[in-house]
Design a protein around this motif. Structure first.
Motif, short mmCIF file in Angstrom:
data_model
loop_
_atom_site.label_atom_id
_atom_site.label_comp_id
_atom_site.label_asym_id
_atom_site.label_seq_id
_atom_site.Cartn_x
_atom_site.Cartn_y
_atom_site.Cartn_z
N PRO A 1 104.70 8.91 57.27
CA PRO A 1 104.11 7.75 57.96
C PRO A 1 102.68 8.03 58.41
CG PRO A 1 105.69 8.86 59.39
CD PRO A 1 105.75 9.56 58.06
N ASP A 2 101.89 6.97 58.46
CA ASP A 2 100.51 7.07 58.97
C ASP A 2 100.31 6.00 60.04
OD1 ASP A 2 100.25 4.67 57.60
OD2 ASP A 2 99.03 5.50 55.98
N ASP A 3 99.05 5.78 60.43
CA ASP A 3 98.77 4.84 61.52
C ASP A 3 99.20 3.40 61.20
OD1 ASP A 3 97.75 6.83 63.08
OD2 ASP A 3 95.65 6.44 62.57
N ALA A 4 99.31 3.06 59.93
CA ALA A 4 99.73 1.71 59.56
C ALA A 4 101.21 1.47 59.86
CB ALA A 4 99.46 1.47 58.08
N ILE A 5 101.95 2.56 60.02
CA ILE A 5 103.40 2.49 60.25
C ILE A 5 103.75 2.96 61.66
CG2 ILE A 5 105.60 3.49 59.46
CD1 ILE A 5 104.27 3.67 56.66
N LEU B 1 103.70 -9.15 57.42
CA LEU B 1 104.74 -8.65 56.53
C LEU B 1 104.16 -8.24 55.17
CD1 LEU B 1 107.75 -11.02 57.34
CD2 LEU B 1 107.48 -8.61 57.97
N ARG B 2 103.23 -9.01 54.64
CA ARG B 2 102.59 -8.63 53.36
C ARG B 2 101.84 -7.31 53.52
NH1 ARG B 2 101.26 -14.24 52.99
NH2 ARG B 2 99.19 -13.75 53.74
N TRP B 3 101.09 -7.19 54.62
CA TRP B 3 100.32 -5.96 54.87
C TRP B 3 101.25 -4.77 55.04
CZ3 TRP B 3 99.40 -3.07 59.59
CH2 TRP B 3 98.35 -2.15 59.49
N GLN B 4 102.31 -4.94 55.81
CA GLN B 4 103.25 -3.84 56.01
C GLN B 4 103.91 -3.41 54.69
OE1 GLN B 4 104.63 -1.91 58.98
NE2 GLN B 4 102.44 -2.28 59.08
N CYS B 5 104.26 -4.36 53.86
CA CYS B 5 104.83 -3.99 52.55
C CYS B 5 103.83 -3.17 51.75
CB CYS B 5 105.25 -5.25 51.78
SG CYS B 5 106.82 -5.94 52.34
N ARG B 6 102.58 -3.59 51.76
CA ARG B 6 101.56 -2.88 50.99
C ARG B 6 101.33 -1.47 51.54
NH1 ARG B 6 98.09 -6.63 51.15
NH2 ARG B 6 96.73 -5.90 52.79
N VAL B 7 101.19 -1.33 52.86
CA VAL B 7 100.90 0.00 53.42
C VAL B 7 102.11 0.93 53.33
CG1 VAL B 7 99.04 -0.86 54.90
CG2 VAL B 7 101.36 -0.65 55.85
N ARG B 8 103.30 0.39 53.41
CA ARG B 8 104.50 1.23 53.28
C ARG B 8 104.68 1.68 51.84
NH1 ARG B 8 107.81 1.04 58.08
NH2 ARG B 8 106.74 -0.26 59.60
N GLN B 9 104.32 0.83 50.91
CA GLN B 9 104.38 1.25 49.51
C GLN B 9 103.35 2.35 49.25
OE1 GLN B 9 103.52 -1.69 46.31
NE2 GLN B 9 105.66 -1.30 45.78
N ILE B 10 102.18 2.25 49.85
CA ILE B 10 101.17 3.32 49.73
C ILE B 10 101.72 4.62 50.31
CG2 ILE B 10 98.93 4.12 50.62
CD1 ILE B 10 98.00 1.14 50.43
N ALA B 11 102.35 4.53 51.49
CA ALA B 11 102.92 5.74 52.11
C ALA B 11 103.95 6.40 51.21
CB ALA B 11 103.53 5.40 53.47
N MET B 12 104.76 5.60 50.56
CA MET B 12 105.79 6.15 49.67
C MET B 12 105.19 6.73 48.39
SD MET B 12 108.64 6.04 51.12
CE MET B 12 109.01 5.42 52.76
N ARG B 13 104.26 6.00 47.81
CA ARG B 13 103.71 6.43 46.51
C ARG B 13 102.67 7.53 46.62
NH1 ARG B 13 103.14 0.59 43.34
NH2 ARG B 13 105.39 0.28 43.10
N ASP B 14 101.83 7.45 47.65
CA ASP B 14 100.70 8.39 47.75
C ASP B 14 100.89 9.49 48.78
OD1 ASP B 14 99.60 6.69 45.89
OD2 ASP B 14 98.22 5.72 47.28
N ASN B 15 101.75 9.28 49.78
CA ASN B 15 101.89 10.24 50.87
C ASN B 15 103.30 10.84 50.95
OD1 ASN B 15 99.24 9.66 51.65
ND2 ASN B 15 99.89 8.04 53.02
N ASP B 16 104.06 10.74 49.87
CA ASP B 16 105.41 11.31 49.81
C ASP B 16 106.28 10.81 50.97
OD1 ASP B 16 107.33 12.88 48.49
OD2 ASP B 16 106.96 14.56 49.85
#
Length: 196
Positions: free
Chosen positions: A40-44, A22-37
């Motif tokens: 979704p990527d492979d983390a999602i 859950l911590r990892w998913q929160c981090r990678v989803r925040q990256i997707a929102m902030r950096d990738n508009d």
């Protein structure tokens, strides 16, 4: 066999892998929102494997929802209702989801969801499987979650949260889309690096 998690939208497992995921998913989803508009990527988008199969059926886009006590489904629906302009709707969603939405992993359910077109053969095949494995692989981390598959009814809070979330990014989403939930069995799941 049913599960309290399917009824209430979250499990009560205190497994170390659950917390780490859950911590990892929160981090990678925040990256997707902030950096990738918000793209979704492979983390999602995990690869999905049916039991006994070595080749994946394909990849699905998963949604991670807040647990019922922290739900923001009304806010998501309000954002969608404010405008018919898809670009403006998406921009509002990305702003909302990239701010503090993913800050507290403890506010999220560990049951992931995904939408499929009405009468989707892929959704039917997943639903018929006894269980599946979702393999998330990105940012030097891998989680393979053995999960029970549920088809959610429209009154389920996770169905409503998933549809509200996805409507912000896909205004043409059919209202009769199939929403599947993936409930992890943390004892049967694995990670690399290993989490104990």
């Amino acid at each position: 066999m049913t599960s309290l998690a399917a009824t209430f939208g979250t499990s009560f497992a205190d497994h170390p892998m659950r917390k780490a995921f859950l911590r990892w998913q929160c981090r990678v989803r925040q990256i997707a929102m902030r950096d990738n508009d918000g793209r979704p990527d492979d983390a999602i988008m995990p690869a999905v494997f049916r039991d006994g199969e070595d080749a994946p059926m394909g990849h699905i886009i998963t949604v991670m929802s807040k647990a019922p006590g922290y739900s923001v489904t009304p806010e998501l629906k309000h954002m969608a209702a404010k405008t018919n302009d898809p670009a403006q709707r998406r921009q509002t969603a990305v702003q909302f989801l990239s701010s503090s939405y993913y800050q507290k992993a403890s506010e999220f359910t560990d049951i992931l969801t995904a939408t499929f077109p009405p009468a989707s053969p892929g959704a039917a095949a997943l639903r018929e499987a006894a269980s599946v494995r979702l393999r998330f692989e990105a940012y030097a981390q891998m989680f393979e979650l053995r999960s029970k598959v549920w088809r959610l009814a429209e009154h389920n809070p996770l169905w409503q949260a998933t549809m509200a979330h996805n409507a912000l990014f896909n205004p043409a989403l059919p209202s009769d889309s199939v929403v599947l939930a993936f409930e992890p069995d943390w004892e049967a799941s694995t990670s690399e690096p290993e989490i104990r």
